[in-house]
Design a protein around this motif. Structure first.
Motif, PDB file in Angstrom:
ATOM      1  N   ARG A 114      43.096  36.773  42.104  1.00  0.00           N
ATOM      2  CA  ARG A 114      41.713  36.388  41.816  1.00  0.00           C
ATOM      3  C   ARG A 114      40.952  37.553  41.171  1.00  0.00           C
ATOM      4  O   ARG A 114      40.206  37.363  40.206  1.00  0.00           O
ATOM      5  N   LYS A 115      41.170  38.741  41.692  1.00  0.00           N
ATOM      6  CA  LYS A 115      40.486  39.915  41.165  1.00  0.00           C
ATOM      7  C   LYS A 115      40.860  40.151  39.700  1.00  0.00           C
ATOM      8  O   LYS A 115      40.003  40.491  38.884  1.00  0.00           O
ATOM      9  N   ARG A 116      42.123  39.933  39.380  1.00  0.00           N
ATOM     10  CA  ARG A 116      42.561  40.120  37.997  1.00  0.00           C
ATOM     11  C   ARG A 116      41.840  39.155  37.065  1.00  0.00           C
ATOM     12  O   ARG A 116      41.405  39.527  35.974  1.00  0.00           O
ATOM     13  N   ILE A 117      41.723  37.879  37.491  1.00  0.00           N
ATOM     14  CA  ILE A 117      41.036  36.880  36.664  1.00  0.00           C
ATOM     15  C   ILE A 117      39.597  37.304  36.408  1.00  0.00           C
ATOM     16  O   ILE A 117      39.102  37.269  35.276  1.00  0.00           O
ATOM     17  N   LEU A 118      38.912  37.727  37.466  1.00  0.00           N
ATOM     18  CA  LEU A 118      37.506  38.102  37.332  1.00  0.00           C
ATOM     19  C   LEU A 118      37.333  39.299  36.401  1.00  0.00           C
ATOM     20  O   LEU A 118      36.423  39.322  35.562  1.00  0.00           O
ATOM     21  N   LEU A 119      38.200  40.287  36.527  1.00  0.00           N
ATOM     22  CA  LEU A 119      38.083  41.473  35.685  1.00  0.00           C
ATOM     23  C   LEU A 119      38.483  41.173  34.246  1.00  0.00           C
ATOM     24  O   LEU A 119      37.874  41.688  33.300  1.00  0.00           O
ATOM     25  N   ASP A 120      39.488  40.327  34.063  1.00  0.00           N
ATOM     26  CA  ASP A 120      39.922  39.987  32.700  1.00  0.00           C
ATOM     27  C   ASP A 120      38.881  39.160  31.957  1.00  0.00           C
ATOM     28  O   ASP A 120      38.636  39.373  30.773  1.00  0.00           O
ATOM     29  N   LEU A 121      38.263  38.198  32.658  1.00  0.00           N
ATOM     30  CA  LEU A 121      37.373  37.247  31.989  1.00  0.00           C
ATOM     31  C   LEU A 121      35.905  37.632  32.074  1.00  0.00           C
ATOM     32  O   LEU A 121      35.140  37.370  31.145  1.00  0.00           O
ATOM     33  N   TRP A 122      35.494  38.216  33.212  1.00  0.00           N
ATOM     34  CA  TRP A 122      34.076  38.564  33.400  1.00  0.00           C
ATOM     35  C   TRP A 122      33.832  40.067  33.390  1.00  0.00           C
ATOM     36  O   TRP A 122      32.691  40.493  33.360  1.00  0.00           O
ATOM     37  N   HIS A 123      34.896  40.843  33.495  1.00  0.00           N
ATOM     38  CA  HIS A 123      34.795  42.300  33.565  1.00  0.00           C
ATOM     39  C   HIS A 123      34.004  42.761  34.787  1.00  0.00           C
ATOM     40  O   HIS A 123      33.470  43.860  34.810  1.00  0.00           O
ATOM     41  N   ASP A 124      33.934  41.906  35.783  1.00  0.00           N
ATOM     42  CA  ASP A 124      33.209  42.218  37.017  1.00  0.00           C
ATOM     43  C   ASP A 124      33.680  41.252  38.093  1.00  0.00           C
ATOM     44  O   ASP A 124      33.783  40.047  37.831  1.00  0.00           O
TER      45      ASP A 124
END
Length: 249
Positions: free
Chosen positions: A198-208
């Motif tokens: 989940r953290k990877r998705i958030l950082l990849d797509l939202w950068h946060d």
């Protein structure tokens, strides 16, 4: 940037308009949905819509939802004094791509606007068309010009379209938002991986990976699931507290 801006507070509206114009933006400012009706009907001429939530008459969420239905690729940013998570989720479900809390700095507003516009430009660029008769065959599960096949779906990423094509039927086409397409492409690329963090998705797509972006991710996963449920062999499996698996049986 050419900006459609709705804000009923005259002082704030004037400040935002003048500040953005001084930063090389072109602003059409309206104080309510009725006054903005002609602009709303031709909103595809704008790079972004910036909508206050608490407008007289139709609120910003209602206007944003109507814009999203008619112009699926138009970035929409909400300005809101509401801070409850449910209100933010309502905004995302009403078609919003991002939000800025009042009071806000012009620097934050401009950065968020530019990010959304840049994402839109990057997500809708189409590859050069093939010459007639030169289109290469694509094996199931492989990609050609960022087009993916899985289950009974064809995912046209450059044009933000998800086609459902069951045998013997004309099927159905979903027009995706940029964020929906980005998330689906990530899932497809990591298909079969035991865990998509989940953290990877958030950082990849939202950068946060903050709370509100995390809730935003939940909304987009629900939207994708509703589109994919037409083929029970294609599933997004939630691994609570960890992330997801994208499965094609």
């Amino acid at each position: 940037m050419k900006v459609l801006y709705l804000e009923d507070e005259n002082l704030l509206g004037r400040i935002v308009k003048e500040s953005l114009e001084s930063r090389e933006c072109e602003i059409d400012w309206f104080t309510n949905g009725h006054a903005a009706k002609p602009a709303l009907e031709s909103a595809d001429k704008y790079d972004i819509a910036v909508l206050d939530v608490q407008l007289p008459g139709e609120d910003g969420f209602t206007i944003g939802q109507r814009l999203r239905e008619k112009f699926p690729n138009l970035p929409i940013l909400y300005l809101t004094a509401r801070v409850q998570a449910k209100d933010v989720l309502t905004g995302f479900e009403a078609g919003g791509n991002d939000y800025v809390r009042k009071p806000f700095s012009m620097e934050e507003l401009l950065v968020r606007m530019r990010n959304l516009v840049q994402m839109r430009k990057g997500g809708t660029a189409s590859p050069a068309p093939d010459q007639p008769g030169d289109a290469p065959a694509t094996a199931p599960g492989k990609s050609s010009s960022e087009t993916y096949e899985f289950g009974q779906f064809i995912f046209d990423y450059p044009n933000l379209r998800l086609h459902f094509r069951p045998p013997g039927s004309e099927g159905l086409t979903h027009q995706l938002s940029h964020r929906e397409a980005e998330l689906l492409r990530l899932f497809v690329k990591l298909k079969g991986q035991s865990v998509i963090q989940r953290k990877r998705i958030l950082l990849d797509l939202w950068h946060d990976d903050g709370f509100f972006n995390s809730r935003n991710l939940d909304v987009y996963v629900r939207k994708l699931r509703s589109m994919l449920e037409a083929d029970p062999r294609v599933r997004i499996i939630t691994l609570r507290g960890v992330g997801y698996r994208f499965v094609v049986e």
